[in-house]
Scaffold this motif. Structure first.
Motif, short mmCIF file in Angstrom:
data_model
loop_
_atom_site.label_atom_id
_atom_site.label_comp_id
_atom_site.label_asym_id
_atom_site.label_seq_id
_atom_site.Cartn_x
_atom_site.Cartn_y
_atom_site.Cartn_z
N VAL A 102 14.61 -10.17 -7.85
CA VAL A 102 14.31 -9.42 -8.98
C VAL A 102 12.83 -8.82 -8.80
O VAL A 102 12.04 -9.51 -8.08
CB VAL A 102 14.05 -10.53 -10.09
N LEU A 103 12.68 -7.84 -9.25
CA LEU A 103 11.39 -7.04 -9.23
C LEU A 103 10.69 -7.37 -10.83
O LEU A 103 11.42 -7.20 -11.81
CB LEU A 103 11.38 -5.46 -9.15
N LYS A 104 9.44 -7.81 -10.75
CA LYS A 104 8.81 -8.05 -12.01
C LYS A 104 8.60 -6.78 -12.63
O LYS A 104 7.56 -5.98 -12.07
CB LYS A 104 7.63 -9.00 -11.78
N HIS A 105 9.18 -6.56 -13.92
CA HIS A 105 8.77 -5.32 -14.40
C HIS A 105 7.91 -5.37 -15.80
O HIS A 105 7.71 -6.56 -16.17
CB HIS A 105 10.30 -4.85 -15.05
N SER A 106 7.41 -4.23 -15.87
CA SER A 106 6.64 -3.98 -17.11
C SER A 106 6.71 -2.73 -17.65
O SER A 106 6.90 -1.84 -16.96
CB SER A 106 5.06 -4.56 -16.74
N GLY A 148 15.57 4.29 0.89
CA GLY A 148 14.29 3.11 1.31
C GLY A 148 13.92 2.55 0.17
O GLY A 148 13.98 1.51 -0.50
N LYS A 149 13.03 3.52 -0.71
CA LYS A 149 12.21 3.29 -1.98
C LYS A 149 13.46 3.57 -3.17
O LYS A 149 13.61 4.50 -3.89
CB LYS A 149 11.25 4.24 -2.19
N TRP A 150 14.35 2.53 -3.36
CA TRP A 150 15.35 2.58 -4.40
C TRP A 150 15.60 1.36 -5.23
O TRP A 150 15.78 0.34 -4.75
CB TRP A 150 16.77 2.87 -3.71
N VAL A 151 15.36 1.40 -6.80
CA VAL A 151 15.42 0.33 -7.42
C VAL A 151 16.70 0.50 -8.51
O VAL A 151 17.17 1.69 -8.70
CB VAL A 151 14.09 0.23 -8.44
N GLY A 152 17.35 -0.67 -8.73
CA GLY A 152 18.29 -0.70 -9.61
C GLY A 152 18.10 -1.62 -10.90
O GLY A 152 17.41 -2.62 -10.77
N ILE A 153 18.17 -0.98 -11.71
CA ILE A 153 18.13 -1.56 -13.28
C ILE A 153 19.51 -1.92 -13.94
O ILE A 153 20.03 -1.05 -14.04
CB ILE A 153 17.18 -0.64 -14.27
N THR A 159 -0.23 -0.80 -5.06
CA THR A 159 0.02 -2.12 -5.79
C THR A 159 1.57 -2.45 -5.34
O THR A 159 1.98 -3.30 -5.87
CB THR A 159 -0.11 -1.82 -7.14
N LYS A 160 1.95 -1.58 -4.22
CA LYS A 160 3.51 -1.97 -3.71
C LYS A 160 4.43 -1.91 -4.89
O LYS A 160 5.32 -2.92 -5.26
CB LYS A 160 3.70 -3.23 -2.99
N THR A 161 4.43 -0.96 -5.94
CA THR A 161 5.05 -0.82 -7.16
C THR A 161 5.88 0.35 -7.22
O THR A 161 5.40 1.52 -6.74
CB THR A 161 4.28 -0.85 -8.22
N LEU A 162 7.26 0.33 -7.90
CA LEU A 162 7.85 1.47 -8.01
C LEU A 162 7.66 1.90 -9.48
O LEU A 162 7.80 1.07 -10.38
CB LEU A 162 9.37 1.15 -7.67
N VAL A 163 7.31 3.20 -9.60
CA VAL A 163 7.11 3.60 -11.11
C VAL A 163 8.06 4.32 -11.46
O VAL A 163 8.51 5.53 -10.81
CB VAL A 163 5.66 4.25 -11.29
N VAL A 164 8.77 4.09 -12.79
CA VAL A 164 9.69 4.63 -13.14
C VAL A 164 9.29 5.62 -14.36
O VAL A 164 8.77 5.19 -15.40
CB VAL A 164 10.78 3.80 -13.70
N LYS A 213 11.19 -7.71 1.23
CA LYS A 213 10.52 -7.97 -0.12
C LYS A 213 9.29 -7.13 -0.38
O LYS A 213 8.43 -7.48 -0.87
CB LYS A 213 10.65 -9.39 -0.62
N TYR A 214 9.24 -5.75 0.41
CA TYR A 214 7.95 -5.28 0.25
C TYR A 214 7.41 -4.87 -1.40
O TYR A 214 6.44 -5.14 -1.61
CB TYR A 214 8.15 -4.09 1.11
N PHE A 215 8.69 -4.36 -1.88
CA PHE A 215 8.42 -4.05 -3.54
C PHE A 215 8.49 -5.28 -4.26
O PHE A 215 9.62 -5.77 -4.26
CB PHE A 215 9.18 -2.76 -3.77
N LYS A 216 7.54 -5.40 -4.91
CA LYS A 216 7.77 -6.64 -5.75
C LYS A 216 7.27 -6.41 -7.26
O LYS A 216 8.01 -7.42 -8.25
CB LYS A 216 6.52 -7.79 -5.32
N THR A 217 7.18 -5.27 -7.52
CA THR A 217 6.86 -4.88 -9.26
C THR A 217 7.43 -3.52 -9.51
O THR A 217 7.45 -2.69 -8.66
CB THR A 217 5.37 -4.96 -9.59
N CYS A 218 7.81 -3.49 -10.71
CA CYS A 218 8.34 -2.06 -11.24
C CYS A 218 7.97 -1.75 -12.58
O CYS A 218 7.74 -2.74 -13.36
CB CYS A 218 9.89 -2.32 -11.31
#
Length: 369
Positions: free
Chosen positions: A244-248, A182-187, A101-106, A53-58
């Motif tokens: 879940v990744l906390k998104h903003s 590795g760095k892959w998020v699903g929305i 910030t260990k965040t994935l930026v879309v 759970k390294y990435f926690k925010t998006c």
């Protein structure tokens, strides 16, 4: 003369350097900066391999979120025009990781020519894979961002909870891409709830590695619930295989400035001239939502017994409460608009009288006369 020109040139260059040093990028625009060295070092270290759970925010660009919701609603309309159910859509996300910030930026999204059903939406066609390859090559030529995820829609009936969750097929698709990149998020986007609530309804997820076992009875949101039926009903059958990744949402200073200018001059007219209650999509969905609510209330009493958390009557009450609030807000807005634009305001003061009203003649007295 030559020495004087040299002195002038050196003074001008120093002045230009001071101007460049004085300029600072606004804080809200720093998300657009791309640090090549830090990201390259981050990709070599791969810290997400040791932490499931390294990435926690998006963080999602407002323009990308708008394009995703628009694409999802387009799938709903296309499915209904064809005489069937709303179709699921799919696309890819463009962005980068933020090592600090260990965040994935879309930053952006790309639509894929994929249509799915309520149980399956996968990009496994040769034409689709070829399209993805061409798009990736094109993006690498034009920008530094890369593909960092995917999105799809769940156009299911509006219920007490959001339909943004991962099915078992979604978890498998996410895991395949996540193990490769590795760095892959699903929305997941819930378009019908977006229309009903008039807000963006989406959630960002990542899958657990196959070797990781989360705490027992823990949902993707980190909340532990003793009842597995409640967890599977809200988060799907594979609720313990993703989180879940906390998104903003974010936007740049230029976009914010343009929106403020538009809201001052144009967007306020739209708020006054339209009503979400009268939109065609909401009018079509209202009978379906009422029918779904009545089905839960008409269940046999024997089926209503059981765990209090999974009581159909409670779900029906929650759905009815949402419907009542939406209808009250919609009708109140219509009454306010009617009172604002369709009534005449008189400048004359209102006259009050303390005398008693005089009795009016009855019908019999008037007939005798």
């Amino acid at each position: 003369m030559s020495s004087k020109n040299k002195n002038k040139n050196t003074k001008q260059s120093k002045g230009d350097e001071k101007k460049e040093e004085a300029y600072e990028i606004p804080l809200q625009d720093k998300v657009y900066e791309y640090d090549d060295k830090r990201i390259d070092q981050f990709n070599k270290e791969r810290p997400w391999k040791s932490d499931p759970k390294y990435f926690k925010t998006c963080r999602i660009n407002v323009l990308a979120a708008t394009k995703m919701v628009k694409h999802a609603i387009q799938g709903v309309n296309q499915g209904r025009k064809a005489g069937g159910l709303p179709t699921e859509i799919m696309g890819l996300l463009v962005g980068r990781p933020d090592p600090v910030t260990k965040t994935l930026v879309v930053m952006d999204c790309v639509e894929l020519p994929v249509e799915g059903s309520e149980t399956r939406v996968v990009a496994d066609d040769e034409k689709v894979l070829g399209f993805m390859t061409r798009m990736q090559d094109r993006i690498e030529e034009l920008r530094k961002d890369r593909f960092i995820g995917w999105y799809h829609s769940h156009p299911f009936d509006v219920g007490p909870h959001s339909n943004a969750f991962f099915s078992a097929t979604d978890v498998n698709t996410q895991l395949l891409w996540q193990m490769q990149f590795g760095k892959w998020v699903g929305i997941v986007v819930d378009p019908l709830r977006c229309l009903a609530k008039q807000k963006v309804d989406l959630l960002a997820f990542m899958a657990y590695p196959p070797t990781y076992d989360p705490p027992k009875n823990q949902g993707p949101d980190g909340v532990i619930v003793d009842n597995k039926e409640v967890l599977s009903k809200r988060w799907g059958a594979a609720y313990n295989r993703y989180y879940v990744l906390k998104h903003s949402f974010f936007m740049g200073s230029l976009v914010r400035h343009n929106l403020e200018m538009m809201s001052r001059k144009h967007l306020w007219i739209r708020h006054l001239s339209t009503s979400a209650l009268l939109e065609p999509e909401n009018r079509e969905e209202l009978p379906k939502r009422i029918q779904a609510m009545t089905k839960k209330t008409n269940l046999d009493p024997m089926h209503r017994k059981g765990n209090s958390n999974a009581d159909p009557m409670k779900e029906a009450m929650s759905m009815g409460k949402d419907l009542a609030v939406e209808q009250c807000i919609g009708h109140s807005m219509q009454l306010i608009k009617n009172a604002t634009f369709n009534t005449t305001i008189s400048a004359e003061p209102i006259k009050y009288s303390s005398s008693l009203p005089q009795p009016q003649p009855t019908k019999q007295a008037s007939s005798k006369k």
